[in-house]
Design an enzyme around this catalytic site. Sequence first.
Site, PDB file in Angstrom:
ATOM      1  N   LYS A 163     -10.680  24.455 -54.913  1.00 54.32           N
ATOM      2  CA  LYS A 163     -11.901  23.851 -54.366  1.00 54.32           C
ATOM      3  C   LYS A 163     -12.301  24.639 -53.123  1.00 54.32           C
ATOM      4  CE  LYS A 163     -13.777  19.589 -52.463  1.00 54.32           C
ATOM      5  NZ  LYS A 163     -13.545  18.155 -52.252  1.00 54.32           N
ATOM      6  N   LYS A 220     -14.074  24.400 -58.450  1.00 50.60           N
ATOM      7  CA  LYS A 220     -15.224  23.720 -57.861  1.00 50.60           C
ATOM      8  C   LYS A 220     -15.730  24.485 -56.656  1.00 50.60           C
ATOM      9  CE  LYS A 220     -16.304  19.497 -55.419  1.00 50.60           C
ATOM     10  NZ  LYS A 220     -15.816  18.251 -54.889  1.00 50.60           N
TER      11      LYS A 220
HETATM   12  C1  PBG Z   1     -14.381  15.174 -51.333  1.00 40.73           C
HETATM   13  C2  PBG Z   1     -15.335  15.596 -52.368  1.00 40.73           C
HETATM   14  C3  PBG Z   1     -16.507  16.312 -52.188  1.00 40.73           C
HETATM   15  C4  PBG Z   1     -17.078  16.479 -53.437  1.00 40.73           C
HETATM   16  C5  PBG Z   1     -16.259  15.838 -54.356  1.00 40.73           C
HETATM   17  N1  PBG Z   1     -15.165  15.319 -53.677  1.00 40.73           N
HETATM   18  C6  PBG Z   1     -17.172  16.742 -50.958  1.00 40.73           C
HETATM   19  C7  PBG Z   1     -16.513  17.582 -49.984  1.00 40.73           C
HETATM   20  O1  PBG Z   1     -15.475  18.182 -50.206  1.00 40.73           O
HETATM   21  O2  PBG Z   1     -17.086  17.644 -48.904  1.00 40.73           O
HETATM   22  C8  PBG Z   1     -18.349  17.213 -53.690  1.00 40.73           C
HETATM   23  C9  PBG Z   1     -18.970  17.031 -55.020  1.00 40.73           C
HETATM   24  C10 PBG Z   1     -20.375  17.462 -55.111  1.00 40.73           C
HETATM   25  O3  PBG Z   1     -20.936  18.132 -54.225  1.00 40.73           O
HETATM   26  O4  PBG Z   1     -20.982  17.119 -56.131  1.00 40.73           O
HETATM   27  N2  PBG Z   1     -13.744  13.988 -51.631  1.00 40.73           N
END
Ligand code: PBG
Length: 329
Positions: free
Chosen positions: A199, A252
Amino acid sequence: MTAPFPFSRPRRMRQREALRRLVRETDLTPRNLIAPLFVKEGIEEPAPIASMPGHAQHTLESLRKEAVDIASRGVTAFVLFGVPARKDAEGTESLNPDGIGQLGLRALKEELGDDAVVIADLCLDEYTDHGHCGVLTDAGQVDNDRTLDIYRRIAVAQAEAGADLVAPSGMMDGQVAAIREALDEAGHAGVGILAYAAKFASAFYGPFRDAAECAPQFGDRTGYQMDPANAEEALREVLADIDEGADMVMVKPALPYLDVIRIVKDATGFPLAAYNVSGEYAMVKAAAERGWIDGRKVALEVLTSIRRAGADLILTYHAREAADWLASR
Ligand code: PBG
């Protein structure tokens, strides 16, 4: 003039849709899609999310309805994000068996039964008042190992609320191993882990942070999420999570990281999801609203490209509409 032989004529197979279909390499079906949903505590009506047209923070009731609607289109996997009314430094509400996240999971399981897969996003940022994905040290840094202790307890609470899979998204070191152990110890060996393995610290999460009300109140997430420049490190993160017991892994965001998806798939052959995140969705919607692109065609092209790169599954806010488009194609 006649063409020299041998002479390749790729256009021969492009003459009509039936021929194109015959040589098409990549499938996109509702089965490949996972629908993200938001449920918010303390609202009477669903609250539309301005930066994510077509999406809302749901009440428990509208969550049920939306999920049934989506499932009827053949998309039968969901990932749920809970948005609590009360936040504190430790994200206490994340553990509450009657907290909004757990109530949402129960509602989905009750409504959809065994025909669907309900995935619980497992993180603290929706629950902490500072908006970080873990608890903080006195110096204001995210405390990896103390956060793991809380993740373990969240995983058990989510399993008890009926989650089929938990999906840790906080990028703490060792989170998959810690959660696997906690689930097993609590008698939930059957609950799987979809690891947000690679991520990235991405600027594409903006609209999501409106939806989940989880923007960091100071600093950013670069201390735990990955540097967008790193693909080899992404593979190491994925391999570590597989080692720790992940059942599926995720890259991601998706579009800016198609190369990473391909590298991971080739190297592991593991069940792979990619998250077509909120900013990717918002870009398509915004441009389509202005009439600058054909939103439907662009969305299907995007989703197909993520599949072509090697993702088995795509978490996407297009899930519902894409299922409709695929059915009418
Ligand atoms: C954090 C989380 C995020 C997303 C999913 N889980 C945001 C982040 O890391 O700030 C982002 C998903 C998206 O942008 O669609 N729990």
